[in-house]
Each structure stands twice: as structure tokens, then as C-alpha cells.
Design a protein around this motif. Structure first.
Motif, PDB file in Angstrom:
ATOM      1  N   UNK A 130      -2.322   0.031  -8.763  1.00  0.00           N
ATOM      2  CA  UNK A 130      -3.214   0.990  -9.411  1.00  0.00           C
ATOM      3  C   UNK A 130      -4.610   0.990  -8.799  1.00  0.00           C
ATOM      4  N   UNK A 131      -4.865   0.094  -7.861  1.00  0.00           N
ATOM      5  CA  UNK A 131      -6.201  -0.050  -7.268  1.00  0.00           C
ATOM      6  C   UNK A 131      -6.361   0.848  -6.052  1.00  0.00           C
ATOM      7  N   UNK A 132      -7.450   1.629  -6.012  1.00  0.00           N
ATOM      8  CA  UNK A 132      -7.768   2.426  -4.832  1.00  0.00           C
ATOM      9  C   UNK A 132      -8.265   1.481  -3.744  1.00  0.00           C
ATOM     10  N   UNK A 133      -7.505   1.368  -2.672  1.00  0.00           N
ATOM     11  CA  UNK A 133      -7.843   0.469  -1.575  1.00  0.00           C
ATOM     12  C   UNK A 133      -8.541   1.193  -0.437  1.00  0.00           C
ATOM     13  N   UNK A 190       0.825  -1.202   0.000  1.00  0.00           N
ATOM     14  CA  UNK A 190       0.000   0.000   0.000  1.00  0.00           C
ATOM     15  C   UNK A 190       0.857   1.250   0.000  1.00  0.00           C
ATOM     16  N   UNK A 191       0.411   2.229  -0.776  1.00  0.00           N
ATOM     17  CA  UNK A 191       1.030   3.537  -0.809  1.00  0.00           C
ATOM     18  C   UNK A 191      -0.013   4.554  -0.361  1.00  0.00           C
ATOM     19  N   UNK A 196     -16.136  10.272   5.279  1.00  0.00           N
ATOM     20  CA  UNK A 196     -16.033   9.260   4.218  1.00  0.00           C
ATOM     21  C   UNK A 196     -14.818   8.348   4.357  1.00  0.00           C
ATOM     22  N   UNK A 197     -14.582   7.827   5.541  1.00  0.00           N
ATOM     23  CA  UNK A 197     -13.508   6.838   5.692  1.00  0.00           C
ATOM     24  C   UNK A 197     -13.957   5.555   5.003  1.00  0.00           C
ATOM     25  N   UNK A 198     -13.202   5.142   3.990  1.00  0.00           N
ATOM     26  CA  UNK A 198     -13.598   4.015   3.152  1.00  0.00           C
ATOM     27  C   UNK A 198     -12.428   3.075   2.912  1.00  0.00           C
ATOM     28  N   UNK A 199     -12.703   1.783   3.007  1.00  0.00           N
ATOM     29  CA  UNK A 199     -11.723   0.754   2.657  1.00  0.00           C
ATOM     30  C   UNK A 199     -12.453  -0.295   1.825  1.00  0.00           C
ATOM     31  N   UNK A 200     -11.820  -0.756   0.765  1.00  0.00           N
ATOM     32  CA  UNK A 200     -12.421  -1.794  -0.081  1.00  0.00           C
ATOM     33  C   UNK A 200     -12.825  -2.985   0.784  1.00  0.00           C
ATOM     34  N   UNK A 219     -16.968   4.372  -6.901  1.00  0.00           N
ATOM     35  CA  UNK A 219     -17.204   2.937  -6.695  1.00  0.00           C
ATOM     36  C   UNK A 219     -16.945   2.567  -5.243  1.00  0.00           C
ATOM     37  N   UNK A 220     -15.842   3.043  -4.677  1.00  0.00           N
ATOM     38  CA  UNK A 220     -15.514   2.738  -3.283  1.00  0.00           C
ATOM     39  C   UNK A 220     -16.570   3.309  -2.340  1.00  0.00           C
ATOM     40  N   UNK A 221     -17.042   4.522  -2.608  1.00  0.00           N
ATOM     41  CA  UNK A 221     -18.067   5.159  -1.777  1.00  0.00           C
ATOM     42  C   UNK A 221     -19.365   4.359  -1.832  1.00  0.00           C
TER      43      UNK A 221
END
Length: 130
Positions: free
Chosen positions: A51-54, A3-4, A71-75, A18-20
């Protein structure tokens, strides 16, 4: 998984939408996150696995000493690995560096995460559902 984390990094509107939707259980919207964040936020934190938003968290503010975690979001398939807490830790560090004195959060049913993993303490607050 590598993770970066980035403060105020590039925002892929489609990926955040999409994550939201996944995180809050609604249909995928067409929100201009990049424009909204740049106009209204102190900053935001992204977590990318390649490249994936995690993960993602928004830090809104009043222009002074109060900042607000939104909006704290994790896949879904990456939850319970400390990603959310790491996102919030970056938000805390950067809000402090920007001169903020307070970081607020409100939530439902996430006591163990925000109070335990992130170090927030409970306070009395008021709320009006609009």
C-alpha cells in the motif's frame, strides 16, 4: 519488497505530496495531483510496495509527438535499487505506444541516472529561470 508498477493508475494525493516534498526538499504541499495529472499529462507511473507509494514519475506532453519526464521520485530509503529506472522505462514504453516520437527530460546533477540507467542522450537546450 514486491513492487507493482502502474501506468495511469490511481493517485493518492497525500502520498504523492509527501513523496514530492521528500524528493525535492520542501514542505508537504496540498496539491491535487489526481486532477492535475488527468488535465495535463499523457500519463504517469506509480510504483507501490504493498500500500506504500515507493515511486512516481509524471509524463507531460504537447498533445502531439513530444513528451516530457517530470517529477521522477523514489522514497529515500528505497533509492539505488533500480526503481527510478524502472519507472522511466514504463514511461518510455507508454509514451512510445501513445505515438510520441520524443521523450525529453531536464535535470541537475543526475547525469549517471538519466544518461546511464535510463538511456537518455545529452542535447543542447535553452532555459530561462522564471
Amino acid at each position: 519488497m514486491h513492487l507493482t508498477y502502474a501506468w495511469r493508475g490511481g493517485v493518492d494525493n497525500d502520498a504523492v505530496n509527501v513523496l514530492h516534498a521528500e524528493g525535492f526538499g520542501h514542505r508537504v504541499l496540498d496539491v491535487d495531483w489526481d486532477g492535475q495529472l488527468r488535465r495535463h499529462s499523457l500519463g504517469w507511473v506509480t510504483a507501490y510496495d504493498g500500500a506504500r507509494l515507493a515511486g512516481f514519475v509524471n509524463v507531460a506532453w504537447d498533445g502531439g509527438v513530444h513528451a516530457f519526464v517530470l517529477d521522477t521520485l523514489v522514497a529515500g530509503d528505497l533509492r539505488h535499487r533500480g526503481i527510478g529506472a524502472a519507472l522511466v522505462a514504463v514511461a518510455v514504453r507508454e509514451a512510445r505506444a501513445a505515438g510520441c516520437e520524443w521523450l525529453h527530460v531536464d535535470f541537475e546533477e543526475l547525469d549517471a541516472f538519466y544518461f546511464g540507467a535510463c538511456g537518455f542522450r545529452p542535447t543542447t537546450a535553452g532555459l530561462i529561470a522564471l
